[in-house]
Motif scaffolding. Structure first.
Motif: not given
Lengths: 188, 134
Positions: B120-125
């Motif tokens: 992902g582009y962040d910790h959360f998707v």
């Protein structure tokens, strides 16, 4: 109720007490390993921490990685993409504190540009007569790096849950922040 | 068929690797992009959609946020096992709005579709909607 999961790197120079802290985390502060045995690879510990004043919890997958310089490169391959950082130094060793900035650089190379929250832990607070790093100096550096500062003594079982709570809280608030962003997205 | 939600066609999400009770996996197939399922940390993340009957699928459209790499597998079995790879996509990062991506599945028949978010582009998707083109 939400259960979050975070990959937490436990880093710092050799013999600062990373594995001793890990044992404290694992045993809920009842077991201090008296014999020193250097970690030569990486150890994995799963610890579930309840976030205070919520019904939520964070499962921390703590990666206890060897601190000895010659072993670090091999261990780095096992770090993966971290969610959290627990950086440890020895309050009786100025050198171990100075190394912290090198550890930060190493970690950044694995973060792919993501903000990784974390804590800085000054361990061995029981050895007050031999202290080389002042709390205020460590605190200031921690703040400059966006880390929350804690002092612990794994040996005297003092304050060892504070870093865990700090990590859990930080990841939980990041989750809430991101959830808010997602709730406010416009359609594609 | 893109207008009817998968839920109304009898599909179910039978596996999801994250659970926030306020953002359950059912939100993926309710046809609504304002509701979503959110991952709760670490990768890979996955969810499996089970169709009421074997369904011909030419492509799926996924509305998501911060997903970087998505891999899709399928099977034609009654059980959620023995999956075969059918497609994957590197998704572009979006800022402030949902990512909408179609992945071609070559008109194959499936009873289960497995979506694996490998990065992902962040910790959360989040995944807001999956819709199927027959």
């Amino acid at each position: 109720m939400v259960k979050l999961r975070a990959r937490c790197l436990l880093l710092g120079d050799a013999a600062v007490g990373k594995s001793a802290l890990c044992h404290m985390f694992h045993s809920d502060g009842t077991l201090f390993q008296k014999n020193y045995s250097m970690t030569t690879g990486v150890g994995l510990l799963m610890k579930c921490v309840n976030v205070p004043e919520t019904n939520d919890s964070v499962e921390l997958y703590i990666i206890d990685s060897a601190g000895k310089e010659t072993l670090v490169e091999a261990c780095e391959k096992m770090w993966g993409q971290p969610s959290l950082l627990c950086l440890v130094f020895d309050l009786t060793s100025e050198q171990s504190f100075a190394s912290c900035s090198h550890w930060m650089e190493r970690v950044h190379a694995h973060c792919e540009g993501l903000h990784v929250p974390g804590v800085l832990v000054g361990n061995k607070s029981d050895l007050s007569a031999r202290r080389e790093v002042q709390g205020s100096v460590a605190q200031e550096w921690a703040e400059s790096q966006g880390l929350e500062y804690h002092e612990t003594s794994a040996k005297e079982m003092e304050n060892c849950d504070a870093p865990l709570l700090g990590l859990a809280r930080a990841f939980h608030s990041l989750y809430q922040e991101r959830r808010e962003t997602i709730q406010n997205l416009s359609p594609g | 068929m893109i207008d009817s939600s998968l839920t109304s066609l009898g599909a179910k999400v039978v596996v999801a690797t994250s659970s926030d009770e306020n953002h359950p996996p059912e939100n993926i197939i309710d046809g609504n992009t304002t509701t979503f399922w959110m991952s709760t940390g670490m990768f890979p993340q996955e969810f499996i959609i089970c169709f009421a009957e074997p369904t011909m699928i030419s492509a799926v459209t996924v509305d998501s946020f911060n997903v970087k790499h998505l891999k899709i597998e399928k099977n034609t079995s009654q059980n959620a096992s023995n999956f075969a790879f059918v497609g994957e996509k590197e998704l572009e990062h979006t800022d402030g709005h949902i990512q909408t991506n179609a992945v071609s599945l070559n008109g194959s028949s499936a009873t289960h579709l497995r979506f694996i978010i490998t990065s992902g582009y962040d910790h959360f998707v989040s995944v807001h909607r999956v819709s199927v083109q027959n």
